[in-house]
Design a protein around this motif. Structure first.
Motif, short mmCIF file in Angstrom:
data_model
loop_
_atom_site.label_atom_id
_atom_site.label_comp_id
_atom_site.label_asym_id
_atom_site.label_seq_id
_atom_site.Cartn_x
_atom_site.Cartn_y
_atom_site.Cartn_z
N GLU A 589 0.86 -1.18 0.00
CA GLU A 589 0.00 0.00 0.00
C GLU A 589 0.89 1.23 0.00
N GLN A 590 0.93 1.91 -1.12
CA GLN A 590 1.84 3.04 -1.27
C GLN A 590 1.33 3.95 -2.39
N VAL A 615 -2.50 -1.65 -3.17
CA VAL A 615 -3.39 -0.52 -2.95
C VAL A 615 -2.57 0.75 -3.15
N SER A 616 -2.92 1.54 -4.15
CA SER A 616 -2.08 2.70 -4.45
C SER A 616 -2.91 3.85 -5.03
N MET A 641 -5.86 -5.46 -7.15
CA MET A 641 -5.16 -4.20 -7.41
C MET A 641 -6.15 -3.05 -7.38
N PHE A 642 -5.91 -2.11 -6.50
CA PHE A 642 -6.76 -0.92 -6.39
C PHE A 642 -5.86 0.28 -6.62
N MET A 643 -5.88 0.78 -7.85
CA MET A 643 -4.89 1.76 -8.30
C MET A 643 -5.57 3.05 -8.78
#
Length: 711
Positions: A589-590, A615-616, A641-643
């Motif tokens: 997460e970044q 998570v980004s 993937m949550f981008m």
């Protein structure tokens, strides 16, 4: 398994070589080796290789307990064949989290006539199928199931209810307001309830906590020894759990020795719950306790409760002061040798004598922590996260120095600000031209080595005599470590839109960075590591040390390391991943994370990887790189993937992955979605609970539940 199979097939040729013939080992040694092979492979593959293995693979020690809960390659046909071959030999069957198996798979469990323990949490089971299955399992004593919308207890046959009447252990996950099968279980000794009911339906209608018509039967708690309830956020869950507690408030079971309720947010005390607690104080002696914070804060409850040989306490998010903790719980430092698990997460004043006039950032009272360490010397799991535990300048009284006495610790969670050397955080770390600055500057070229390979090469190196380095050196057998910023909040809460802004880290945490991370590499037996909101990560060089030294690492979670404008540790992370051969779960997460070709190429070295979550906010990805990664890492069954990509890009990539790999990976679960999209919560609700609870959602997991709560 492949190597094992090869060894057996080539048995005759190996006799002429210098190698050791596996079949010459004793049966005891072979049985021990075979115990590490999944039961489906033993029964369906290995036992067909030779006569000796055909006998050994059906040994009772291998068929008594069948664990399918992490066997992501198991299919309906394999389960059918397995039950046909050894069904009568199975006494314990765990299929928890097998969400990919069709509900008809449960029909084959009826072959296991001698089943004593059965775990179907996360499996699709209708009321009628449950009734048919349980009707044939007359020896069942332990059961775990889900209660989904549409569940109808009136469809349970009399034979099914007879089986349930003999069940003494029940774990029930509720996705709809219901008593489930609890009223049928008249001999309950252990009851575990997980409330996952949403406040709104998919259509947007508000749900009610009232039970469905025909569900007014009263649970039977007279033999209850363990009561555990865990609530997901939402008022409906609170309404339903009160219905379960109402019976307890009328008559508290005399043999109750563990009472645990885990409730996020505010869960107000009512007259019924107060009567329940008063009754418990008069009539029972507890070994494990966890209560909502509102039930403890400002009350004298702890002063009146009696404890026998307590093994678990959780005062998470309570305003309990250190003085009360010592006097009312630890009993002045006596009789707590039995305590093995303690959760003080978010208990901001637990290491201070009083909380009335104290600020959360004030220094701790080391004498309270010392009393805790001395009296609870057998602690194996300790959670002190989500609070500011600042040590004073007194020599020998640093939090890390005191915790180093707990030689039996297996899991530990600490806030970042608690591990810094006193005085190190007072001054701002000097900027060094050889290191990446903590401001928005020129971009760092990915793939170019931008960090020193050895800790000794760092200009801003910290001496190895730091208190945290010494702590890590003293906890050689630690398996789980969490270092989480006291003000850290994940960008992905449970039932709300993604968080766009995060609180700044604690001032005391400003100096925690690469050298502290490198100190973790001393933990040879480390299996799970979580690092969140370490502001002074400049290069990530310590991650490489961990990758080289912690060869048993299976779970890695990194969040908000270093500056937020760029991922300064990318080169070190990629170098680290090349050494993580046992890594199975990775969560990153970044903000501004670039999931490109070089990252996925490095990640492909993690040959055991099964689950990936990124998570980004404003993060980017390369679809071709993701597809290549999925093709090369055959064990991956979860990709979340949550981008910051568009909805079209996310949907196209998700469809491509499912279309290309679903057939050969039946358990494959793919969710690729814009992090800040308004429909994120709707997407999240479809994620299997196993993945959602274990990796997708960020939380501290140390001492979250009592050890060995369920099998």
């Amino acid at each position: 398994l492949f190597l094992f199979h090869q060894e057996v097939v080539s048995e005759e040729s190996e006799e002429e070589s210098n190698g050791v013939n596996l079949m010459e080992f004793s049966d005891e040694i072979l049985l021990h080796i075979l115990s590490y092979v999944p039961c489906t492979d033993l029964v369906l593959n290995v036992r067909r290789t030779c006569r000796k293995l055909a006998t050994l693979c059906l040994d009772k020690s291998l068929t008594h307990t069948v664990l399918l809960q992490k066997d992501y390659k198991v299919s309906k046909d394999k389960v059918k064949q397995l039950m046909r071959d050894i069904g009568k030999e199975i006494y314990q069957l765990n299929m928890a989290g097998c969400y990919w198996l069709p509900s008809s798979t449960i029909d084959h469990v009826t072959r296991c006539k001698n089943l004593v323990k059965l775990n179907l949490s996360g499996c699709h089971v209708t009321s009628l199928r449950l009734s048919k299955m349980l009707s044939s399992l007359q020896h069942l004593r332990s059961l775990a199931i889900d209660v989904n919308p549409g569940f109808d207890a009136s469809q349970l046959s009399s034979e099914c209810k007879a089986t349930l009447s003999r069940v003494s252990e029940l774990k029930q996950t509720l996705y709809t307001p219901s008593y489930g099968v609890v009223p049928c279980c008249t001999s309950l000794e252990k009851l575990l309830l997980y409330f996952e009911i949403l406040d709104r339906s998919r259509e947007g209608f508000m749900l009610s906590g009232q039970l469905m018509v025909g569900e007014s039967n009263v649970p039977h708690y007279q033999n209850l020894r363990i009561f555990y309830a865990r609530l997901a956020p939402g008022y409906v869950n609170q309404e339903v759990v009160r219905l379960y507690l109402a019976v307890l408030s009328d008559r508290t079971p005399e043999n109750l020795h563990a009472f645990l309720i885990s409730a996020p947010g505010s869960f107000a005390e009512t007259g019924a719950t107060k009567n329940l607690l008063d009754s418990m104080a008069r009539n029972v002696c507890l070994d494990a306790l966890q209560l909502p914070k509102a039930w403890i804060n400002g009350s004298g409850l702890l002063q009146h409760l009696k404890f026998n040989n307590p093994f678990y306490f959780s005062f998470s998010r309570c305003t309990l002061s250190g003085g009360h903790l010592i006097q009312r719980v630890i009993n002045g430092g006596k009789d707590l040798k039995s305590l093995t698990s303690l959760n003080l997460s978010g208990c901001v004043h637990c290491l201070a004598p009083e909380s009335l006039f104290r600020k959360a950032e004030d220094d701790i009272d080391s004498s309270i922590l010392e009393s805790l360490v001395v009296s609870c010397c057998n602690l194996r799991h300790l959670n002190l996260s989500a609070a500011h535990h600042h040590s004073s300048e007194s020599i020998g009284n640093h939090l890390c120095q005191l915790l180093s006495r707990l030689k039996h610790l297996l899991s530990l969670a600490l806030p970042v600000c608690s591990i810094t050397d006193v005085g190190a955080s007072v001054e701002k770390p000097p900027s060094t031209p050889n290191l990446v600055p903590q401001t928005f500057g020129r971009k760092v070229r990915i793939g170019v080595q931008t960090y020193p390979r050895n800790l000794g090469d760092q200009t801003n190196q910290k001496i190895e005599s730091s208190v945290f380095w010494a702590l890590m050196g003293s906890l050689r057998f630690l398996e789980t470590l969490e270092i989480i910023g006291s003000s850290f909040s994940s960008a992905m809460p449970r039932n709300e839109p993604a968080i766009r802004n995060s609180l700044p880290p604690c001032v005391r945490a400003q100096s925690v960075g690469d050298s502290e991370v490198a100190a973790i590499s001393q933990l040879t037996y480390l299996q799970s590591l979580t690092l969140a909101q370490l502001p002074n990560i400049l290069t990530g060089s310590g991650l490489v040390n961990i990758g080289l030294q912690c060869q048993h690492l299976r779970t890695l979670s990194l969040a908000n390391l270093g500056m937020m404008g760029k991922v300064v540790y990318m080169s070190a992370l990629m170098d680290m991943l090349k050494h993580c051969k046992c890594l199975r779960d990775l969560r990153l997460e970044q903000p501004y994370f670039c999931a490109g070709a070089q990252f996925f190429q490095a990640l492909s070295h993690c040959s055991s990887l099964q689950r990936l979550c990124i998570v980004s906010r404003s993060g980017t990805l390369q679809s071709d790189a993701v597809m290549s990664f999925m093709a090369s890492c055959l064990e991956v069954i979860m990709c979340h993937m949550f981008m910051g990509e568009s909805l079209t890009v996310c949907k196209n990539l998700q469809q491509s992955i499912v279309r290309s790999f679903q057939a050969e990976r039946p358990a494959l679960n793919v969710v690729i979605f814009p992090l800040l999209h308004e429909d994120l919560t709707e997407v999240i609700r479809d994620v299997p609970m196993r993945h959602l609870d274990e990796i997708t959602l960020f939380k501290s997991r140390v001492a979250e539940e009592p050890p060995n709560l369920w099998w």
